[in-house]
Design an enzyme around this catalytic site. Structure first.
Site, PDB file in Angstrom:
ATOM      1  N   CYS A   2       0.831  -1.197   0.000  1.00 45.62           N
ATOM      2  CA  CYS A   2       0.000   0.000   0.000  1.00 45.62           C
ATOM      3  C   CYS A   2       0.872   1.256   0.000  1.00 45.62           C
ATOM      4  O   CYS A   2       2.007   1.236   0.442  1.00 45.62           O
ATOM      5  CB  CYS A   2      -0.870   0.020   1.237  1.00 45.62           C
ATOM      6  SG  CYS A   2      -1.776  -1.496   1.496  1.00 45.62           S
ATOM      7  N   GLY A 102       0.141  -2.293   6.548  1.00 47.59           N
ATOM      8  CA  GLY A 102       0.562  -3.298   7.519  1.00 47.59           C
ATOM      9  C   GLY A 102      -0.574  -4.262   7.798  1.00 47.59           C
ATOM     10  O   GLY A 102      -1.562  -4.307   7.063  1.00 47.59           O
ATOM     11  N   LYS A 483      17.241 -19.106 -10.955  1.00 49.23           N
ATOM     12  CA  LYS A 483      17.542 -17.680 -10.706  1.00 49.23           C
ATOM     13  C   LYS A 483      18.751 -17.243 -11.508  1.00 49.23           C
ATOM     14  O   LYS A 483      18.769 -16.195 -12.125  1.00 49.23           O
ATOM     15  CB  LYS A 483      17.804 -17.505  -9.210  1.00 49.23           C
ATOM     16  CG  LYS A 483      17.223 -16.359  -8.508  1.00 49.23           C
ATOM     17  CD  LYS A 483      15.764 -16.344  -8.209  1.00 49.23           C
ATOM     18  CE  LYS A 483      14.852 -16.683  -9.306  1.00 49.23           C
ATOM     19  NZ  LYS A 483      13.482 -16.899  -8.977  1.00 49.23           N
ATOM     20  N   GLU A 486      17.977 -17.212 -15.457  1.00 52.84           N
ATOM     21  CA  GLU A 486      16.981 -16.277 -15.997  1.00 52.84           C
ATOM     22  C   GLU A 486      17.459 -14.822 -16.018  1.00 52.84           C
ATOM     23  O   GLU A 486      17.008 -14.051 -16.858  1.00 52.84           O
ATOM     24  CB  GLU A 486      15.630 -16.398 -15.275  1.00 52.84           C
ATOM     25  CG  GLU A 486      15.615 -15.929 -13.836  1.00 52.84           C
ATOM     26  CD  GLU A 486      14.215 -15.979 -13.223  1.00 52.84           C
ATOM     27  OE1 GLU A 486      14.121 -16.250 -12.026  1.00 52.84           O
ATOM     28  OE2 GLU A 486      13.234 -15.739 -13.931  1.00 52.84           O
ATOM     29  N   LYS A 601       6.464 -11.170 -16.209  1.00 53.54           N
ATOM     30  CA  LYS A 601       6.228 -11.397 -14.780  1.00 53.54           C
ATOM     31  C   LYS A 601       5.071 -12.374 -14.571  1.00 53.54           C
ATOM     32  O   LYS A 601       5.115 -13.226 -13.709  1.00 53.54           O
ATOM     33  CB  LYS A 601       5.944 -10.061 -14.087  1.00 53.54           C
ATOM     34  CG  LYS A 601       5.736 -10.174 -12.580  1.00 53.54           C
ATOM     35  CD  LYS A 601       7.006 -10.606 -11.874  1.00 53.54           C
ATOM     36  CE  LYS A 601       6.819 -10.864 -10.402  1.00 53.54           C
ATOM     37  NZ  LYS A 601       7.917 -11.682  -9.848  1.00 53.54           N
TER      38      LYS A 601
HETATM   39  O1  M6R Z   1       2.760 -16.012 -10.665  1.00 56.03           O
HETATM   40  P1  M6R Z   1       3.230 -17.412 -10.547  1.00 56.03           P
HETATM   41  O2  M6R Z   1       3.857 -17.714  -9.245  1.00 56.03           O
HETATM   42  O3  M6R Z   1       2.156 -18.413 -10.895  1.00 56.03           O
HETATM   43  O4  M6R Z   1       4.348 -17.556 -11.663  1.00 56.03           O
HETATM   44  C1  M6R Z   1       4.916 -18.799 -11.959  1.00 56.03           C
HETATM   45  C2  M6R Z   1       6.231 -18.618 -12.674  1.00 56.03           C
HETATM   46  O5  M6R Z   1       6.039 -17.985 -13.905  1.00 56.03           O
HETATM   47  C3  M6R Z   1       7.221 -17.796 -11.836  1.00 56.03           C
HETATM   48  O6  M6R Z   1       7.402 -18.390 -10.589  1.00 56.03           O
HETATM   49  C4  M6R Z   1       8.590 -17.665 -12.530  1.00 56.03           C
HETATM   50  O7  M6R Z   1       9.174 -18.923 -12.668  1.00 56.03           O
HETATM   51  C5  M6R Z   1       9.475 -16.734 -11.710  1.00 56.03           C
HETATM   52  N1  M6R Z   1       9.096 -15.376 -11.942  1.00 56.03           N
HETATM   53  C6  M6R Z   1      10.904 -16.920 -12.002  1.00 56.03           C
HETATM   54  O8  M6R Z   1      11.686 -16.154 -11.144  1.00 56.03           O
END
Ligand code: M6R
Length: 606
Positions: A2, A102, A483, A486, A601
């Site tokens: 927020c 919070g 990690k 990517e 994302k």
């Molecule tokens: O929003 P979600 O948790 O369902 O997303 C799943 C994956 O696309 C996500 O965890 C992706 O692997 C990560 N952003 C990678 O760091």
């Protein structure tokens, strides 16, 4: 997370508040509102959705002379993103108007108590109890009332109140949620984050936990909870707007890595009762009878969330004794899974909108399973369609690479496994004391950042890296390698440590980095044997082990220690150095850390 803005001065307040809220938009939100004080009243305008929708309903003309007010953008926690749940909230009389960031952990008890006294609630939020508490406890002094209100609150808050009982003033309090004061000339401001203040001032006071602030247009007074005046430190902001959004961090990913102690604390808030039991409140209706009927658990997700599911599988099997399987959603949905009405399906999704995860949820329901969602977004598709929801209160994650969402998913799944054990008469509560210490242990790991940065600069020079571990360490290895690849684009693979010699060992040559996790005492000796195998082939071994482990020094080129933690909870801590390692490797290679190529994302297509 927020956003909060407050203003008292001589300017027209509505544009100041809306501009401030717009400057906090990057934090993510699902509804917005303002409260304006004028002519002895405080009026509220609020709306679910984007700020533009709020702008359409704010009566600018009516408030053209107003110069004091508060504004808020909400990221839903208690209650869906609706007009009624948007902040500000008022008491029954409209005399006390509050905004809050919070989580008020004891809001359900307070709400019950206040309802019994005749207070009428208009929202499902935890925040509204604060407005009614002001009404209930007010005698003749707003500041004294603030102290009494705070004494009743358990949890975290950045809280601002404006009241017709004490006009021309804003009162604020902080506990575990950020709040910054902007010092102007003939005007003063409040915000949850510095960007909202920058058009007006660069002189700020960063409020500390347990402090109260009283703002008028000419003065700012900071007090402790007993009412003693405190001489605050003035912090001059030299960041530009973009750096300010990231709180001075170079990237959102680094900021989010550092937010993990707080995200863990928030995810834990209110979930362990005084008699040491796990409880999930809002949106969770799985009964003890249902828990006793479960014959199998599936944990379904994609990417990082799937890696969290793998940890969940271990925990459920170990603590509850029910067979559990983790599956990738895009596979599960097409493989005619053996799901019945005795199957519990747990879908894990930060966004709550991932297409494959949602399809797997629907498939499971169609086959009669009960579905529990672990998600970070209130009101998301997954949250709406699941039978039960456990929220991770990580706040919005902006970097594509998931960090705080992962660790809070692990925490939520740990609590869920303990909950299942508890309802099936198994002893798992011994983990709860350890769980409470996780935020502090996470902070300690993050303090080793400088060493990990040095290591990352070495790893960044390589084109391949391997991650090995056994049991839960293997699950964490999978997240570590994802990690790294990517965001740094270094080719990385994770293997169960015992599996290397069945093929992959052929790729280990002089200098190949092998990040080796050995945090599980029952598997330690076996893992060390596997580390020796790669070392003998010339690998550059990075050992991730617990503090006090001397033996690893014989085999590893670099050792990263994590604090002692119960082996079942170790993934939550062991992943932190791996996140930092990936981050600094990507930075060293000059990559676009927050927006890696080809990735989104939220993956809302198959
Ligand atoms: O929003 P979600 O948790 O369902 O997303 C799943 C994956 O696309 C996500 O965890 C992706 O692997 C990560 N952003 C990678 O760091």
């Amino acid at each position: 997370m927020c956003g909060i803005v407050g203003y008292v001065g001589k300017r027209q307040v509505v544009p100041v508040l809306l501009d401030g809220l717009r400057r906090l938009e990057y934090r993510g939100y699902d509804s917005a509102g303002v409260a304006i004080a004028q002519n002895g009243t405080v009026k509220v305008s609020k709306k679910a959705g984007r700020l533009s929708e709020l702008e359409e309903v704010v009566p600018y003309e009516e408030f053209s002379q107003a110069t004091i007010g508060i504004g808020h953008t909400r990221w839903a926690t208690h209650g869906k993103p609706t007009d009624d749940n948007a902040h500000p909230h008022q008491d029954c009389t409209g005399d006390f108007t509050v905004i809050h960031n919070g989580i008020i952990e004891n809001y359900a008890e307070l709400r019950r108590e206040l309802k019994e006294k005749g207070h009428v609630f208009r929202s499902e939020t935890d925040t509204e109890v604060i407005a009614h508490l002001f009404e209930e406890l007010y005698e003749d002094n707003l500041e004294e009332t603030m102290k009494k209100v705070i004494a009743r609150l358990e949890g975290s808050y950045a809280l601002v109140v404006v009241s017709v009982r004490d006009k021309n003033k804003l009162l604020a309090a902080r506990q575990d949620s950020p709040l910054v004061i902007g010092l102007g000339k003939g005007e003063n401001l409040l915000a949850s984050d510095i960007p909202a203040l920058l058009p007006y001032t660069r002189e700020t006071i960063i409020m500390e936990d347990g402090q109260l602030a009283i703002l008028t247009e000419d003065s700012v007074t900071i007090k402790d909870i007993k009412g003693n005046t405190i001489e605050p430190k003035i912090f001059h902001v030299h960041w530009d707007d973009v750096a300010a959004e990231k709180a001075g961090y170079e990237h959102f990913m680094l900021k989010e890595i550092h937010e993990q102690p707080k995200a863990l604390k928030d995810t834990l808030a209110g979930r362990i009762t005084e008699d040491n039991k796990v409880k999930f409140a809002e949106g969770f209706a799985l009964t003890p009878e249902m828990v006793r009927d479960i014959e199998k658990v599936y944990l379904i997700a994609c990417g990082t969330a799937y890696h969290a599911g793998l940890v969940g599988k271990h925990l459920i099997e170990k603590l509850v004794g029910i067979p559990a399987e983790a599956d990738v959603a895009s596979e599960f949905r097409y493989r005619d899974p053996l799901v019945t009405d005795k199957t519990l399906v747990v879908v894990v999704s930060q966004s709550g909108e991932t297409a494959d995860t949602l399809a797997a949820l629907r498939e499971s329901k169609a086959r009669g399973a009960r579905v529990v969602a672990v998600t970070n977004v209130v009101g998301s598709s997954v949250a709406r369609e699941a039978d039960d929801v456990i929220y991770t209160w990580a706040g919005p994650e902006i970097a594509v690479a998931s960090t705080k969402a992962y660790t809070t998913q692990l925490l939520a799944l740990s609590l869920f496994a303990i909950y299942l054990a508890q309802e099936r008469g198994k002893e798992a509560t011994y983990l709860l004391e350890e769980i409470k210490k996780l935020p502090e242990k996470a902070s300690r790991v993050l303090e080793t950042e400088a060493r990990i940065k040095e290591l990352a600069e070495v790893i960044a020079k390589h084109d391949d890296a391997f991650y090995i571990g056994r049991g839960l360490d293997f699950a964490v290895s999978l997240e570590g390698q994802l990690k790294l690849k990517e965001i740094s684009y270094i080719h990385a693979e994770a293997y169960p440590a015992g599996e290397l010699k069945h093929g992959t060992l052929a790729l280990i040559t002089e200098g190949t980095p092998v990040i080796s996790l050995a945090t599980q005492p029952s598997l330690y000796e076996k893992t060390v044997s596997n580390i020796q195998e790669v070392k003998a082939r010339g690998a550059y071994v990075v050992g991730i082990v617990k503090e006090g482990d001397e033996k690893i020094n014989e085999h590893a080129d670099v050792v990263i220690n994590i604090p002692e933690v119960n082996p079942l909870l170790s993934p939550i801590i062991a992943v932190l150095p791996l996140q930092l390692l990936s981050y600094y490797a990507a930075v060293a290679r000059g990559e676009d850390v927050d927006k890696p190529r080809n990735l989104a994302k939220s993956v809302t297509v198959e």
